[in-house]
Design a protein around this motif. Structure first.
Motif, PDB file in Angstrom:
ATOM      1  N   SER A 122     -28.867  18.631 -16.159  1.00 19.79           N
ATOM      2  CA  SER A 122     -28.847  19.911 -15.683  1.00 19.79           C
ATOM      3  C   SER A 122     -27.651  20.005 -14.656  1.00 19.79           C
ATOM      4  CB  SER A 122     -30.101  20.457 -15.174  1.00 19.79           C
ATOM      5  OG  SER A 122     -30.496  19.771 -13.963  1.00 19.79           O
ATOM      6  N   PHE A 147     -27.425  23.378 -19.031  1.00 20.28           N
ATOM      7  CA  PHE A 147     -28.380  22.249 -19.391  1.00 20.28           C
ATOM      8  C   PHE A 147     -27.707  21.634 -20.535  1.00 20.28           C
ATOM      9  CE2 PHE A 147     -31.434  23.629 -16.276  1.00 20.28           C
ATOM     10  CZ  PHE A 147     -31.285  25.045 -16.238  1.00 20.28           C
ATOM     11  N   TYR A 185     -25.379  22.757 -11.854  1.00 21.91           N
ATOM     12  CA  TYR A 185     -25.318  23.967 -11.125  1.00 21.91           C
ATOM     13  C   TYR A 185     -24.179  24.214 -10.686  1.00 21.91           C
ATOM     14  CZ  TYR A 185     -30.263  23.790 -12.212  1.00 21.91           C
ATOM     15  OH  TYR A 185     -31.468  23.221 -13.014  1.00 21.91           O
ATOM     16  N   LEU A 242     -32.884  31.052 -21.774  1.00 19.74           N
ATOM     17  CA  LEU A 242     -31.783  30.145 -22.169  1.00 19.74           C
ATOM     18  C   LEU A 242     -31.000  30.342 -23.430  1.00 19.74           C
ATOM     19  CD1 LEU A 242     -33.366  26.630 -21.389  1.00 19.74           C
ATOM     20  CD2 LEU A 242     -31.948  27.925 -19.986  1.00 19.74           C
ATOM     21  N   GLY A 292     -34.409  24.910 -15.545  1.00 16.14           N
ATOM     22  CA  GLY A 292     -34.579  23.806 -16.592  1.00 16.14           C
ATOM     23  C   GLY A 292     -35.879  24.113 -17.357  1.00 16.14           C
ATOM     24  N   ALA A 293     -36.065  23.984 -18.670  1.00 16.95           N
ATOM     25  CA  ALA A 293     -37.187  24.269 -19.371  1.00 16.95           C
ATOM     26  C   ALA A 293     -37.280  23.063 -20.176  1.00 16.95           C
ATOM     27  CB  ALA A 293     -37.024  25.490 -20.390  1.00 16.95           C
ATOM     28  N   PHE A 294     -38.603  22.577 -20.052  1.00 16.69           N
ATOM     29  CA  PHE A 294     -39.277  21.399 -20.822  1.00 16.69           C
ATOM     30  C   PHE A 294     -40.029  21.897 -22.035  1.00 16.69           C
ATOM     31  CE2 PHE A 294     -38.176  18.558 -17.679  1.00 16.69           C
ATOM     32  CZ  PHE A 294     -37.973  19.218 -16.496  1.00 16.69           C
ATOM     33  N   PHE A 295     -39.886  21.491 -23.158  1.00 19.38           N
ATOM     34  CA  PHE A 295     -40.297  21.929 -24.602  1.00 19.38           C
ATOM     35  C   PHE A 295     -41.433  21.048 -25.073  1.00 19.38           C
ATOM     36  CE2 PHE A 295     -37.422  25.299 -26.005  1.00 19.38           C
ATOM     37  CZ  PHE A 295     -36.351  25.016 -25.312  1.00 19.38           C
ATOM     38  N   GLY A 296     -42.518  21.726 -25.520  1.00 15.13           N
ATOM     39  CA  GLY A 296     -43.477  20.895 -26.213  1.00 15.13           C
ATOM     40  C   GLY A 296     -42.968  20.579 -27.695  1.00 15.13           C
ATOM     41  N   SER A 300     -38.462  18.114 -31.058  1.00 19.71           N
ATOM     42  CA  SER A 300     -38.163  19.224 -30.209  1.00 19.71           C
ATOM     43  C   SER A 300     -37.306  18.572 -29.189  1.00 19.71           C
ATOM     44  CB  SER A 300     -39.632  19.663 -29.669  1.00 19.71           C
ATOM     45  OG  SER A 300     -39.947  18.609 -28.430  1.00 19.71           O
ATOM     46  N   PRO A 301     -36.487  19.744 -28.710  1.00 19.78           N
ATOM     47  CA  PRO A 301     -35.335  19.448 -27.670  1.00 19.78           C
ATOM     48  C   PRO A 301     -36.055  18.672 -26.291  1.00 19.78           C
ATOM     49  CG  PRO A 301     -35.143  21.702 -28.794  1.00 19.78           C
ATOM     50  CD  PRO A 301     -36.626  21.062 -28.917  1.00 19.78           C
ATOM     51  N   GLU A 302     -35.249  17.680 -25.989  1.00 14.87           N
ATOM     52  CA  GLU A 302     -35.635  16.915 -24.732  1.00 14.87           C
ATOM     53  C   GLU A 302     -34.413  17.388 -23.354  1.00 14.87           C
ATOM     54  OE1 GLU A 302     -36.077  12.387 -23.222  1.00 14.87           O
ATOM     55  OE2 GLU A 302     -35.247  12.817 -25.138  1.00 14.87           O
ATOM     56  N   LEU A 303     -34.863  17.830 -22.290  1.00 13.34           N
ATOM     57  CA  LEU A 303     -33.915  17.805 -21.179  1.00 13.34           C
ATOM     58  C   LEU A 303     -33.304  16.602 -20.697  1.00 13.34           C
ATOM     59  CD1 LEU A 303     -32.622  20.091 -19.373  1.00 13.34           C
ATOM     60  CD2 LEU A 303     -34.498  19.845 -17.872  1.00 13.34           C
ATOM     61  N   TYR A 321     -29.593  19.306 -23.917  1.00 10.60           N
ATOM     62  CA  TYR A 321     -30.753  18.785 -24.609  1.00 10.60           C
ATOM     63  C   TYR A 321     -30.285  18.016 -25.586  1.00 10.60           C
ATOM     64  CZ  TYR A 321     -33.556  22.514 -22.097  1.00 10.60           C
ATOM     65  OH  TYR A 321     -34.156  23.097 -21.142  1.00 10.60           O
TER      66      TYR A 321
END
Lengths: 110, 112
Positions: free
Chosen positions: A49, A34, A51, A98, B100-104, A43-46, A36
């Motif tokens: 991604s 991933f 695979y 992660l 995949g993780a979504f952060f606050g 904060s981190p933003e995705l 970010y």
């Protein structure tokens, strides 16, 4: 110990050029990767991604994965000043978490 | 749709105190993870919960604990705060473990 390595930068790229961000990881069996984006104080933003081996494109962003070389990269085409941020590479080593690199700080120069 | 929400956004505590941070995941997400991020570093994994069960714990002391509620929201508790606990605490939600993780927006904790 499973690790993710990134060049901390800073990386400076002229506006409109291609920014290339690189990441290496320690476990060849890893499955999920991933990218970010993190603006200062946020904060981190995705953003991507990937695979499987090869390229994945989403707008101006392309993620490239080479599992044999344990290498994942992010290309940003037509770089804009709003792309200036820290880019974090994250790998899931087949467990519950992660693992992040330290991030590469990117500055787009107008 | 609402993203991951965390509260409070900022917090100042004194050494030795206890703190509770809260997180609501994206609707439909059953996995919640907690990360600690100090300046200049990537996020470090603290806990993951899935379906209300602890699925993983990072290299943090027992002063750190967490739980997940039936509605999938989560709390992170830190006891006996130290100056070194000052950091951005991030909650992330995902559909499944390892995805995949979504952060606050994070909780900025300052210990004085």
């Amino acid at each position: 110990q499973k690790e993710v390595e990134q060049n901390s930068g800073p990386l400076s790229v002229p506006e409109g050029a291609i920014a290339s961000l690189n990441c290496t990881y320690s476990d060849r069996g890893s499955q999920s990767f991933f990218w970010y984006r993190q603006y200062s104080g946020k904060s981190p933003e995705l953003i991507m991604s990937i695979y499987s081996n090869g390229d994945k494109e989403d707008g101006r962003f392309t993620a490239q994965l080479n599992k044999a070389s344990q290498y994942v990269s992010l290309l940003i085409r037509d770089s804009q000043p709003s792309d200036s941020a820290t880019y974090l590479c994250a790998v899931n080593f087949g467990n519950e978490k992660l693992t992040f690199g330290t991030g590469t700080r990117l500055t787009i120069i107008p | 749709d609402a993203g991951v929400t965390q509260s409070p956004t900022h917090l100042i505590k004194t050494r030795g105190q206890q703190v509770t941070l809260r997180c609501s995941p994206i609707s439909g997400h059953k996995s919640v993870s907690w990360y600690q991020q100090v300046l200049g570093q990537g996020p470090q994994f603290i806990f993951q919960y899935y379906e209300k069960e602890e699925r993983g714990r990072g290299n943090f002391p027992d002063r750190f604990s967490a739980r997940q509620f039936p509605n999938y929201s989560s709390e992170l508790n830190v006891n006996a705060l130290l100056l070194g606990d000052s950091a951005l605490y991030l909650c992330a939600s995902s559909l499944a473990v390892g995805g995949g993780a979504f952060f606050g927006q994070g909780t900025r904790l300052t210990v004085v």
